[in-house]
Write an enzyme that holds these catalytic residues in place. Structure first.
Site, short mmCIF file in Angstrom:
data_model
loop_
_atom_site.label_atom_id
_atom_site.label_comp_id
_atom_site.label_asym_id
_atom_site.label_seq_id
_atom_site.Cartn_x
_atom_site.Cartn_y
_atom_site.Cartn_z
N HIS A 246 -10.32 -10.61 45.51
CA HIS A 246 -11.14 -12.19 45.60
C HIS A 246 -9.25 -12.35 44.96
O HIS A 246 -8.29 -11.55 44.88
CB HIS A 246 -11.30 -11.40 43.75
CG HIS A 246 -11.87 -12.26 43.42
ND1 HIS A 246 -11.43 -13.03 41.61
CD2 HIS A 246 -13.20 -13.49 42.65
CE1 HIS A 246 -11.58 -14.19 41.48
NE2 HIS A 246 -13.13 -13.81 42.26
N GLU A 302 -19.84 -11.36 44.94
CA GLU A 302 -20.50 -11.62 46.67
C GLU A 302 -22.07 -10.70 46.76
O GLU A 302 -22.98 -10.44 47.79
CB GLU A 302 -20.53 -12.46 47.31
CG GLU A 302 -19.63 -13.26 46.56
CD GLU A 302 -20.62 -14.67 46.67
OE1 GLU A 302 -21.09 -14.81 45.76
OE2 GLU A 302 -20.24 -15.91 46.24
N1 ACO Z 1 -11.32 -8.29 53.70
C1 ACO Z 1 -9.66 -7.60 54.73
N2 ACO Z 1 -9.38 -7.82 54.27
C2 ACO Z 1 -8.90 -9.24 53.02
C3 ACO Z 1 -10.21 -9.42 52.37
C4 ACO Z 1 -11.11 -8.74 53.06
N3 ACO Z 1 -12.63 -9.26 52.96
N4 ACO Z 1 -9.43 -9.95 51.27
C5 ACO Z 1 -8.13 -10.12 51.91
N5 ACO Z 1 -7.89 -9.23 52.64
C6 ACO Z 1 -6.73 -8.99 52.79
C7 ACO Z 1 -6.35 -10.50 54.03
O1 ACO Z 1 -6.73 -10.86 55.15
C8 ACO Z 1 -4.90 -10.63 53.23
O2 ACO Z 1 -3.81 -10.22 54.39
P1 ACO Z 1 -2.48 -10.37 55.06
O3 ACO Z 1 -2.08 -10.44 53.83
O4 ACO Z 1 -2.19 -9.43 55.77
O5 ACO Z 1 -2.83 -11.42 55.73
C9 ACO Z 1 -4.62 -10.18 52.19
O6 ACO Z 1 -5.72 -8.99 51.67
C10 ACO Z 1 -4.89 -10.85 51.44
O7 ACO Z 1 -5.42 -11.97 51.23
P2 ACO Z 1 -5.96 -13.46 51.08
O8 ACO Z 1 -7.08 -14.07 51.48
O9 ACO Z 1 -4.23 -13.70 51.28
O10 ACO Z 1 -6.22 -13.69 49.53
P3 ACO Z 1 -6.70 -14.74 48.58
O11 ACO Z 1 -6.35 -13.54 47.35
O12 ACO Z 1 -6.69 -15.46 48.61
O13 ACO Z 1 -8.29 -14.17 49.00
C11 ACO Z 1 -10.77 -14.62 49.42
C12 ACO Z 1 -9.34 -14.37 47.98
C13 ACO Z 1 -10.77 -15.66 50.03
C14 ACO Z 1 -12.06 -13.56 48.54
C15 ACO Z 1 -10.69 -13.36 50.07
O14 ACO Z 1 -10.26 -11.65 49.43
C16 ACO Z 1 -11.34 -12.67 51.21
O15 ACO Z 1 -11.72 -13.44 52.05
N6 ACO Z 1 -12.45 -11.99 50.65
C17 ACO Z 1 -13.89 -12.24 51.66
C18 ACO Z 1 -14.60 -13.09 51.97
C19 ACO Z 1 -15.64 -13.21 50.29
O16 ACO Z 1 -15.97 -12.20 50.07
N7 ACO Z 1 -16.02 -14.23 49.61
C20 ACO Z 1 -16.42 -14.37 48.28
C21 ACO Z 1 -15.26 -14.66 47.29
S1 ACO Z 1 -15.84 -14.12 45.38
C22 ACO Z 1 -16.54 -15.66 45.73
O17 ACO Z 1 -15.65 -17.11 45.70
C23 ACO Z 1 -17.65 -16.13 44.07
#
Ligand code: ACO
Length: 357
Positions: A246, A302
């Site tokens: 998140h 989610e």
């Molecule tokens: N699985 C694996 N790796 C992850 C995940 C995940 N679920 N979430 C983040 N990371 C990693 C990313 O790959 C990134 O790695 P890097 O720095 O080597 O590139 C690091 O953690 C940071 O990720 P960001 O994308 O910069 O974090 P951000 O805060 O922008 O993303 C998000 C948040 C989009 C929710 C992300 O955690 C994600 O994609 N989760 C999976 C999809 C999901 O569950 N979506 C629902 C969100 S809840 C909602 O919106 C209601």
């Protein structure tokens, strides 16, 4: 410049506080656990709109006006149904909402909020080759949605579960779809346009499009013997585990356990998918900790949303529209709040392209 506007404060709000360090969500002075599972959809709506909406926000006026607006929207269905043929449920909802007129006399916060359950029920019934069912204005929105979809009242436990889910997801700070709604509202484009835009932002898998893929992930893993290996391969390929991570929460999303308890309450005789999901969750949390030791990645809303909506019998393609049915209340509250500032939202960019000098 902040990538993805991380850490940028874009507004002051009286609506909610998302405390990412403590894992707490405050909605208009109440902790989420004081609202979800405790108050009706209409009571939570009245709370969010209070002092912002242009019309009175007592529980009675909100309930009556939402019921009336559902009936009004139902009258539009003959025009809308041909426009949504062949579309998936989220696309159909987007097209149906976009068909509402800025000239409609129903106050637009009621119009859009009541339209979503009427459209969801119609989309579901048309997909099954069945005729649409007229709203009952005396029911709550969640109870009426289930009735319009099924043709008969759901059990009180099911109505409770859907209400608890919708209240849980109603409002959550400056998330991507709410920000979108505020950007559009700030141009004075109106409530309907703001909500259509917000839905478009919601539908992506990094936001409200995630819960359907959570079930796809559980299906792809298949059985407990495959859990660790599947997760390992996924992470090694640089893919994300849906339902984890998140932008704001650095600890567990407080909505996850509220929804987990809702699933448990509804699955009195034991839910095989829930037991499996809990095993997947534990394995995923361990794997994510090892994979990204510097970035706390925990279960988000989610993951258990998928299980609640699944146990309620909704098709996974309906999950994003159902999220919108709850979140539209937060969107409209933010639209009112944004309108009060009278300020256009217009950030800047840094040009890094070529120059002729
Ligand atoms: N699985 C694996 N790796 C992850 C995940 C995940 N679920 N979430 C983040 N990371 C990693 C990313 O790959 C990134 O790695 P890097 O720095 O080597 O590139 C690091 O953690 C940071 O990720 P960001 O994308 O910069 O974090 P951000 O805060 O922008 O993303 C998000 C948040 C989009 C929710 C992300 O955690 C994600 O994609 N989760 C999976 C999809 C999901 O569950 N979506 C629902 C969100 S809840 C909602 O919106 C209601």
């Amino acid at each position: 410049m902040n990538d993805g506007l991380a850490g940028v404060v874009a507004a002051e709000t009286i609506l909610s506080e998302v405390d990412g360090e403590r894992g707490q969500l405050i909605i208009r002075g109440y902790r989420l656990d004081e609202l979800a599972g405790k108050v009706s959809f209409e009571a939570a709506t009245a709370l969010l709109w209070q002092d912002l909406a242009p019309t009175p926000t007592t529980l009675e006026t909100v309930s009556e006006a939402l019921g009336q607006a559902r009936l009004k929207v139902f009258q539009h269905l003959p025009v809308i149904i041909p426009r949504i043929a062949g579309l998936n449920p989220t696309e159909a909802l987007r097209a149906a909402l976009a068909s509402l007129s800025d000239r409609d006399e129903t106050p637009h916060h009621y119009l859009v909020s009541a339209a979503i359950p009427v459209f969801i029920a119609a989309i579901a019934r048309i997909q099954q080759g069945e005729t649409v069912i007229e709203p009952d204005k005396n029911l709550s929105q969640p109870a009426d949605l289930l009735r319009m979809m099924r043709g008969k009242r759901a059990s009180s436990d099911e109505e409770y579960a859907l209400t608890a889910y919708l209240v849980t997801v109603m409002e959550h700070g400056m998330n991507a779809s709410t920000f979108t709604a505020r950007v559009i509202a700030a141009t004075q484009a109106g409530i309907i346009s703001s909500v259509v835009g917000a839905l478009c932002a919601l539908k992506g898998p990094l936001h409200g499009g995630a819960p359907g893929p959570v079930l796809d992930m559980l299906d792809a893993i298949g059985n407990r013997d495959n859990i660790n290996n599947w997760i390992k391969v996924q992470l090694a390929e640089g893919k994300r585990l849906i339902g984890f991570g998140h932008r704001i929460y650095r600890v567990r999303d407080p909505r996850a356990d509220i929804l987990k308890n809702v699933v448990k309450r509804l699955s009195k005789t034991g839910n095989v998918r829930l037991i499996f999901a809990e095993e997947v969750e534990q394995a995923a949390l361990q794997a994510l900790k090892a994979h990204k030791p510097d970035r706390p990645l925990h279960t988000n809303v989610e993951f258990y949303t998928a299980l609640v909506l699944d146990v309620l019998g909704f098709a996974r393609e309906m999950f994003t529209p159902l999220f919108a049915m709850g979140r539209v209340i937060g969107w409209t509250a933010h639209i009112f709040e944004q309108a009060r500032t009278g300020k256009l939202i217009r950030p800047e960019s840094i040009y890094i392209g070529p120059r002729k000098e």
